[in-house]
Design a protein around this motif. Structure first.
Motif, short mmCIF file in Angstrom:
data_model
loop_
_atom_site.label_atom_id
_atom_site.label_comp_id
_atom_site.label_asym_id
_atom_site.label_seq_id
_atom_site.Cartn_x
_atom_site.Cartn_y
_atom_site.Cartn_z
N GLU A 194 -0.74 7.25 -61.78
CA GLU A 194 -2.09 7.47 -61.71
C GLU A 194 -2.10 8.73 -62.96
N PRO A 195 -3.58 9.18 -62.87
CA PRO A 195 -3.98 9.79 -64.03
C PRO A 195 -2.74 11.14 -64.16
N VAL A 196 -3.27 11.62 -65.84
CA VAL A 196 -2.39 13.26 -64.99
C VAL A 196 -3.62 14.17 -64.63
N PRO A 197 -3.51 14.98 -63.97
CA PRO A 197 -4.38 15.95 -63.34
C PRO A 197 -5.45 16.64 -64.55
N PRO A 198 -6.80 16.81 -64.44
CA PRO A 198 -7.78 17.71 -65.82
C PRO A 198 -6.78 18.55 -65.52
N GLU A 199 -6.33 19.71 -64.79
CA GLU A 199 -5.75 20.48 -65.37
C GLU A 199 -5.07 21.14 -65.88
N SER A 200 -4.26 20.28 -66.65
CA SER A 200 -3.00 19.61 -67.33
C SER A 200 -3.50 20.04 -68.79
N ILE A 201 -4.63 19.17 -68.83
CA ILE A 201 -4.88 18.32 -69.92
C ILE A 201 -5.77 20.05 -71.25
N GLY A 202 -5.48 19.59 -71.92
CA GLY A 202 -6.46 20.72 -73.39
C GLY A 202 -7.05 19.09 -74.04
N SER A 203 -8.34 19.21 -74.94
CA SER A 203 -8.62 18.14 -75.23
C SER A 203 -9.14 18.86 -76.80
N VAL A 204 -8.93 18.44 -78.35
CA VAL A 204 -9.65 18.49 -78.88
C VAL A 204 -10.87 18.52 -79.23
N ARG A 205 -11.45 16.64 -78.79
CA ARG A 205 -13.22 16.95 -78.44
C ARG A 205 -13.29 17.63 -77.15
N LYS A 206 -12.67 17.43 -76.65
CA LYS A 206 -14.17 18.77 -75.25
C LYS A 206 -13.57 19.89 -74.68
N SER A 207 -13.35 20.48 -75.88
CA SER A 207 -12.46 21.95 -75.65
C SER A 207 -13.92 22.70 -76.37
N ASP A 208 -14.05 24.32 -76.09
CA ASP A 208 -15.40 24.93 -77.22
C ASP A 208 -14.31 25.17 -78.33
N GLN A 209 -14.87 25.98 -78.46
CA GLN A 209 -14.97 26.39 -79.99
C GLN A 209 -13.76 27.47 -79.65
#
Length: 518
Positions: free
Chosen positions: A85-100
């Motif tokens: 199963e994919p890694v759950p969203p609460e454990s993920i950070g993202s350069v593209r999707k996080s705000d500045q």
């Protein structure tokens, strides 16, 4: 390559010299008497060397190693599809999707930790440049940049720059120690190269080189391979040999003495790697993670990279060969790949986590089968270079500690900015000197145009801004920016805004001073 349960086997870090009779008895018990078949033909000096090498081996574990290796190579990989199963969203950070604001907050946290001398970097550099077609360590490779810089030089300069950025922000005088894991093949040439290049401006005492262990290559029917009449074919034990090597070489003690709490671990061949990336470090620290992995979105479902995911609730990397095509092609409601987190061997560890792995979990690491073309001597003593795989090397992988993490996180970065590996010789479709060079130069062109400079090609024509370079494409211009001037595109506007730059163009420290003076 597939994960298999296989016996643990290693060279012994300390040993006493064994007698020929002791070695003969041990080899016979292991079913490996052929190792000494050319003994009568060896001169005294070669006999001494060979006996010394054999004394290093864990001869008691040799039988299990050889039989287990042959068994593992014959076993098909288990299908994991129904368990992943994919890694759950609460454990993920993202350069593209996080705000500045979040990105800035993480960067500030990372720079703070660096300024307090709590962050080190560790380079996995035990492999040889065989696929690249060179007989020396990959880090010494010149990819053909206008400056002629090698991978080692680029990485050293990024360390110098991140130290400077942290010092400027926090008024500190910080150090980011550089640990370099080599192998028997790469240690001496790497040491020599650094010395000849004055350690690329870094303090030698802050560069710690150490060796991983070596293990014998084995035939498909479980026999140790001789690469010479008095020499066993040995191979590094994979980048997962790191954890044993940290213990063998007292590296964890060195880290503790220096006050290091966090380590950024990466592979030598990624020309785009951000050394001690403060955003990644800051994200992991903010999340209270003991272990983290950078990932890029897979370019296409069957791209041959491992996927960071969960198997029966446990975080790990599943190799592309272990996932069925229909699973790899699964898409979410927005059309995105369900299993899209491509592993790029770029990891965060806390020192206490590494200590735990070394003390409690190292013996539980999976072994992986790699079939290789291993040169060998035949029964007549002639050297044979095989044209197809004839041997097995057992490897551990650095990411196989993820299941032992109490708080594992994933950080997604943009491929065009952070990942372009150098694995193959020119002529290959991907991951070649040409693609690595083009990726870096394209990034530097983007930085220059973002800083509002105008780039001209060699004919004086204005070049349009570029987003990315595909494999095999040429970069839009030969524009190279030294890491000593800019770590990740920062600080360029004051130098380049409104400037028209004919290419090829190298923005080094000297050129930066000239532009500042204009």
């Amino acid at each position: 390559m597939c994960p298999v349960p296989a016996p643990q086997f290693d060279l012994l870090p300390t040993h006493t010299m064994l007698s020929l009779e002791q070695v003969e008895r041990s080899l016979e018990r292991a079913g490996q008497s052929h190792v000494l078949q050319f003994w009568p033909e060896l001169c005294e000096e070669d006999r001494d060397k060979f006996l010394q090498e054999l004394s290093h081996l864990d001869l008691e574990g040799l039988k299990d190693h050889c039989e287990g290796t042959a068994r593992a190579a014959a076993s098909p990989p288990a299908s994991l599809d129904q368990h992943i199963e994919p890694v759950p969203p609460e454990s993920i950070g993202s350069v593209r999707k996080s705000d500045q604001s979040a990105l800035s907050q993480w960067e500030n946290e990372g720079l703070l930790q660096i300024s307090k001398n709590r962050v080190g970097v560790l380079l996995l550099a035990g492999g040889q440049g065989t696929r690249l077609g060179v007989q020396y360590p990959k880090g010494m490779y010149n990819v053909g940049l206008p400056s002629g810089k090698t991978l080692y030089q680029i990485q050293a300069e990024r360390i110098r720059k991140i130290q400077k950025l942290s010092d400027t922000k926090h008024g500190s005088k910080c150090t980011v120690p550089w640990y370099i894991m080599t192998s028997e093949f790469t240690l001496a040439p790497t040491e020599k190269f650094f010395k000849e290049n004055n350690y690329f401006g870094l303090e030698p005492s802050n560069i710690v080189m150490f060796e991983q262990r070596m293990i014998p290559a084995v035939t498909f029917d479980g026999k140790v391979i001789l690469q010479g009449k008095g020499k066993i074919a040995m191979a590094p034990d994979g980048n997962g040999g790191l954890y044993q090597a940290l213990v063998d070489n007292n590296v964890l003690e060195d880290m503790k003495k220096r006050g290091l709490e966090y380590l950024h671990v990466y592979c030598v061949d990624n020309i785009m790697v951000k050394m001690a990336d403060p955003v990644f470090i800051g994200f992991c620290v903010s999340k209270g993670a003991d272990c983290g992995a950078k990932v890029v979105e897979k370019a296409y479902p069957t791209e041959p990279v491992g996927v960071v995911c969960r198997v029966q609730g446990v975080s790990q990397v599943v190799e592309y060969s272990e996932i069925q095509p229909e699973t790899a092609e699964l898409r979410g409601p927005g059309g995105e790949l369900v299993f899209s987190a491509g592993n790029i061997c770029n990891h965060f560890f806390t020192r206490p986590f590494l200590q735990d792995v070394a003390e409690k979990f190292e013996g539980q690491l999976k072994q992986h089968v790699a079939t290789k073309k291993v040169p060998y001597v035949d029964t007549c003593g002639n050297l044979v270079k095989p044209t197809k795989p004839n041997g097995i090397k057992m490897e551990k992988f650095v990411f196989d500690v993820f299941p032992f993490s109490r708080n594992f996180v994933v950080f997604e970065v943009v491929r065009e900015d952070e990942f372009s590996p150098l694995k193959n010789a020119d002529g290959a479709a991907t991951d070649s000197p040409t693609t690595a060079r083009s990726s870096l130069l394209a990034q530097h062109c983007r930085w220059a145009t973002a800083a509002r400079a105008t780039l001209l090609d060699e004919h004086g024509n204005i070049l349009p801004p570029t987003a990315s370079v595909s494999a095999g494409d040429s970069p839009p211009a030969q524009c190279e920016i030294s890491p000593l001037v800019s770590y990740f595109g920062e600080g360029l506007e004051e130098l380049l805004k409104g400037k028209t730059l004919p290419t090829p163009f190298i923005l080094d420290e000297k050129m930066a001073k000239e532009l500042q003076a204009q």
